[in-house]
Structures are given as C-alpha cells and as structure tokens.
Design an enzyme around this catalytic site. Structure first.
Site, mmCIF file in Angstrom:
data_model
loop_
_atom_site.group_PDB
_atom_site.id
_atom_site.type_symbol
_atom_site.label_atom_id
_atom_site.label_comp_id
_atom_site.label_asym_id
_atom_site.label_seq_id
_atom_site.Cartn_x
_atom_site.Cartn_y
_atom_site.Cartn_z
ATOM 1 N N GLU A 36 0.642 -1.248 -0.038
ATOM 2 C CA GLU A 36 -0.028 0.026 -0.226
ATOM 3 C C GLU A 36 0.739 1.471 -0.264
ATOM 4 O OE1 GLU A 36 -3.179 -0.163 3.125
ATOM 5 O OE2 GLU A 36 -3.566 1.867 2.709
ATOM 6 N N GLU B 284 -12.350 -2.171 2.156
ATOM 7 C CA GLU B 284 -13.399 -2.057 3.977
ATOM 8 C C GLU B 284 -14.542 -1.021 3.835
ATOM 9 O OE1 GLU B 284 -10.150 -2.273 6.122
ATOM 10 O OE2 GLU B 284 -9.443 -3.922 6.477
ATOM 11 N N TYR C 128 -6.747 -9.237 10.922
ATOM 12 C CA TYR C 128 -5.704 -9.074 11.444
ATOM 13 C C TYR C 128 -5.284 -9.566 13.491
ATOM 14 C CZ TYR C 128 -4.219 -6.185 8.150
ATOM 15 O OH TYR C 128 -3.542 -5.228 6.416
ATOM 16 N N GLU D 244 -5.993 -9.625 3.229
ATOM 17 C CA GLU D 244 -5.490 -9.100 3.968
ATOM 18 C C GLU D 244 -5.604 -9.797 5.379
ATOM 19 O OE1 GLU D 244 -5.795 -4.917 5.450
ATOM 20 O OE2 GLU D 244 -5.913 -4.024 3.407
ATOM 21 N N GLN E 74 1.418 -6.662 4.803
ATOM 22 C CA GLN E 74 1.845 -6.470 4.255
ATOM 23 C C GLN E 74 3.846 -6.562 3.748
ATOM 24 O OE1 GLN E 74 0.943 -2.487 3.336
ATOM 25 N NE2 GLN E 74 -0.894 -1.906 4.392
HETATM 26 O O1 AHR Z 1 -2.946 -2.985 5.921
HETATM 27 C C1 AHR Z 1 -2.951 -1.889 7.064
HETATM 28 C C2 AHR Z 1 -4.807 -1.433 6.757
HETATM 29 O O2 AHR Z 1 -5.516 -2.699 7.599
HETATM 30 C C3 AHR Z 1 -5.280 -1.461 5.081
HETATM 31 O O3 AHR Z 1 -5.059 0.275 4.858
HETATM 32 C C4 AHR Z 1 -7.006 -1.026 5.761
HETATM 33 O O4 AHR Z 1 -7.350 -1.915 4.410
HETATM 34 C C5 AHR Z 1 -6.317 -2.158 6.798
HETATM 35 O O5 AHR Z 1 -7.470 -1.779 7.646
#
Ligand code: AHR
Length: 499
Positions: free
Chosen positions: A27, A173, A244, A292, A352
C-alpha cells in the site's frame, strides 16, 4: 512425548491450491513504497530507483500476486495522479494515513517492479471518493490495446503494450467508518455492481473482488456480505476477507489459538456466499479472497507518537511491527488453515510486504532483512504448490485462557504433481514435543523423509539488521527409515516425503 497421528488418503482431497494464496500487499503507506521498495539514493538502487536487495528478498519469498495501491489509501486516490511524467504528478494529502503522497511511484513503475519480482498486480479501484466511472477508465487505461482516449494515454506514457492487470478489487473495507466515503451495504452493493459490470464490459477477461465487511468483529459482519452479494453476485468472482490478529492478553497460548478464529471466519463467509447462491438458484460459486491477513499490534503505540510529531510527512515509519517467534508460529498456523480451506480460498495476501506490518524490513541507507514471519511464508509458497489433501489429525486438545479444545498439533498436506507430499505442521504445545505418526493409507510407502524445523527457545526472539538470522528454520534433515518424526514443542515444521 505426546503422540500424534496424521491420516492422509489419496482419495481425500480439499482441492487444487490456487498459487495466489501466497500473495502479498503493498500500500502507499509508511515506508512500504518510499524508502521501502523504492529508494533512489540507496547504493543498492537500480537505474529506476528500486532497491535490488529488497527485491531479492521478495523474489526469494515467491509471491505470485501483490495487491496495490491500498488499503485505506485507495479510497481517496486518483489513479490519474500516478501516471504521466513524474515531475508533473501532484503531491496530495492522503487522508487515510495523514501523509503526503508524492506519486513518484505510480501505476507503470509498480507494474514494472512486479514483473521484476516475478509477480503480478491485483489492482484496487477507488469506490470511496470516486466511483464506477473512474474504475472503468483505469481498466481501459491498463488493459485496452489502443485507439481510445485512455489506452492511447497509456501508450503515450510509455507502455505500448497493455499492462494486462487481471485481478481487480472493488474498493477497500467500505463498511469501515475510518474509510473515506464509507457506505452502507445497500449503497456499496449498488456501486460495486455497476462498477464490476462496466469494468468487465471494458475487459471481459478480468476477475473482480467485492468487499466483504472489514472484519469478523464488525457489527456489519454477516449481514453486509449477504446484502452486498445479493446485489452483485452474478458480476463478481470473489468476496474479500480481512483479518488481523492482536494479542490483547499478551498470552502465547491464546495467540497461537487465534488461527481457530480464522477457520471459523473462512467457513462462515463461504456459507454466506453459498446461501446467496442458493437463494439466486445460481450455478456460479463465489470464492474467497483473504486479501489482508497478518499479526498487527506491536507498532500501535509508536504510531500514535509519530502522528504527534510528524503529521503529513512523507514516508513516515508507520505500522513497523517487529515480529517475534510466536508471531511466526501463528503465521504458519494461518497458512495451514488457508491450505485446509483451499477449496474456497483462492487468493490470500499477507499484509503487507515491506516495512509496513511486513515480513521484509529495510533501513533507509542501510540493510534489508527478513523478519521471523518471512520464513513460514517463504516455505509454504515454495513447497505448498499442488493439491491440498484432507488431513485427519488425531491429537490431544488443550484449553487456553480464552479458547477451548485447541488441537495441540495442526497440519496441512500438499500432494505435488510429481507425487511428492509436503506436510506443514505446528506443535502448539509450549512444553512437550510430539511424535508424528503418518498413516498414508492408499498412498502406500514413501521412501525418503526430510524435515525442516523452525524453533526458538525464546518466544519473543526477533530478527534485526544486526542479527538477521536469529529466528529462522534450521537446515533440512533427512530421516532414516523407521526414524521418528519429532515435532519439537513450539515449532513450525516442513516435512517432505518422496517416493
Ligand atoms: O494494512 C493496513 C490497513 O488495514 C489497510 O489499509 C486497511 O485495508 C486495513 O484496515
């Protein structure tokens, strides 16, 4: 020593593994692009300004697809800013990350870099501040041969041949209040439908990913997927999932059990896709794009400090999580979970790739090195191509403070085209080793067994520029016939069986 049985049978398969499950994400955020993959004044920079040492680490990880340019960033991004002569490109305020975006690296440069990385681009369009019109224009710019306004603009900008981007994300998102121009499911469903329809009219060969809700913990989760898919099911190919892992209780056993939530998440979203399919009497299957996923919590406080002192800087050192050995085990467990759901997960991007919650780190003017999390990803991508087999793991379970019935060992097995088998296994037990007994049923006998173990006595051990090899797998070891396969306590294992 604990006893674990792994049963595999030739006739029991999950499905063909789509190589794009070993994807990643870059990103325009922090030092991912600027002072990450691109640092023109660095001694390792090539003639275009991209770092060769960083590129080598990316190539060694074997990443078939890279999502780009966001993330939250994309919801305020004008793709037109990122093409044409670099010195004429505007600098913009990126409201997502409170950063100045200079657009020095743009669409052409990134496509060129991914080619060098032996990878391909998964390009996200802005369905926040922009909409279907900008989305169809960028498909025309990237993929149409020539003879129209945008395709000729691309040719004038130096790329006679189309950029050939095959995979497209319909925004990012879109249910998140943090997103520029966040939307309700009804609003987004309509916009995504029209964007997908027009983008495919421009280039019918592309595939598109519609946004699922931004996480399983969102109040919108479930209903969002159902409503959005009900609106655009026939025009989309995949639905996105983001996850995450945090470590809120700073508890290793809990942290390692987090992959159970991933399994639930994948199966839950697949069930919603199938519910919409049934309601629509559709023959088509929409699959999952876990575009992600990672561990993300180490850098949270540091990021707050950065914003206090340097708002609107360029290449701020944001989201620079330093990953430890227990994070690497959880990454391994996640890869196992993805492989065990290979019939539905067709794309997965570890988020990432460089410096930003990343397996690869670099220092401005300094070195580049692999974090602990790099290794399970690299080994899975290297040895995890083929068909995912159904694994029946017979083992003890344990309770952690926040999870019940957690299997002590998790495993995935891959059958390769040459009949070799690779088993990925994690022993979650923090004290006891486990002996792995493999029952190969209809596979019959396999002669050679090779095992590679990744273990560290300190769950908090990390790699640094000064000590880059602190946490990494050992050398592969060949096991003699009848020799036990031992999964050491707290370890990630790659076991290869050859005929
Ligand atoms: O990867 C970091 C961020 O996490 C991304 O920009 C977003 O899509 C997510 O909330």
């Amino acid at each position: 020593m604990k006893q674990v049985k792994l049963i595999l049978d030739k006739d029991y398969v999950v499905g063909k593994i789509d190589e794009r499950v070993y994807g990643s994400f870059i990103e325009h955020l922090g030092r991912a692009v600027y002072d990450g993959i691109y640092e023109p004044r660095h001694p390792e920079a090539d003639e275009k300004g991209f770092r060769k040492d960083v590129l080598k680490l990316v190539k060694d990880m074997k990443v078939p697809v890279i999502r780009y340019p966001g993330g939250n960033f994309v919801s305020g991004f004008n793709w037109e800013d990122s093409v044409g002569p670099v010195n004429e490109r505007p600098a913009r305020m990126d409201l997502a990350w409170k950063t100045t975006e200079t657009n020095e690296v743009g669409l052409h440069e990134f496509c060129e870099w991914t080619k060098q990385a032996d990878s391909s681009v998964m390009y996200a369009v802005n369905l926040g501040t922009r909409g279907p019109d900008a989305a169809r224009n960028v498909v025309e710019y990237a993929n149409h041969e020539g003879g129209t306004f945008y395709s000729d603009m691309r040719r004038k900008n130096g790329s006679e041949e189309p950029l050939g981007i095959k995979l497209w994300c319909l925004g990012n998102e879109m249910d998140g209040p943090w997103q520029m121009c966040a939307k309700t499911a009804d609003e987004y469903g309509r916009v995504a439908h029209e964007a997908a329809k027009m983008m495919k009219w421009v280039d019918p060969s592309i595939e598109v990913v519609v946004c699922g809700s931004s996480g399983i913990g969102m109040p919108t989760f479930g209903e969002w997927e159902y409503k959005v898919l009900s609106e655009c099911y026939d025009d989309v190919d995949y639905v996105s999932l983001h996850m995450y892992y945090n470590n809120p209780h700073r508890n290793t056993a809990d942290h390692l059990a987090n992959s159970l939530d991933m399994d639930k998440f994948l199966k839950g979203v697949a069930a919603i896709c199938d519910a919409v399919q049934a309601k629509k009497h559709s023959k088509k299957k929409v699959h999952l794009s876990l575009d992600e996923w990672n561990v993300w919590y180490h850098s949270n406080e540091q990021d707050q400090e950065i914003y206090k002192t340097k708002p609107w800087g360029r290449a701020l050192p944001l989201l620079e999580d330093v990953y430890n050995f227990e994070d690497a085990l959880l990454v391994g467990l996640t890869l196992i979970t993805i492989l065990n759901n290979a019939d539905r997960v067709k794309i997965a991007c570890m988020a990432q790739l460089v410096n930003v919650i990343a397996p690869i780190m670099s220092r401005k003017g300094g070195g580049a090195w692999a974090q602990a999390t790099y290794y399970p990803m690299m080994q899975a991508s290297t040895f995890g191509r083929g068909t995912s087999l159904k694994t029946k793991v017979v083992c003890d379970t344990m309770d952690t403070p926040h999870y019940k019935d957690v299997p002590v060992v998790e495993a995935a097995a891959v059958l390769h085209d040459d009949d070799g088998i690779t088993i990925f296994a994690v022993n979650r037990d923090l004290k006891d080793d486990a002996e792995l007994n493999i029952d190969l049923r209809a596979f019959g006998d396999y002669k050679t067994i090779e095992q590679t173990v990744m273990h560290h006595d300190d769950m908090n051990a990390v790699n640094t520029e000064e000590n880059p090899d602190n946490v990494k797998p050992g050398m592969p070891k060949e096991l003699g016939s009848g020799e036990k396969i031992v999964l050491p306590a707290a370890s990630w294992n790659v076991i290869r069986l050859l005929k």
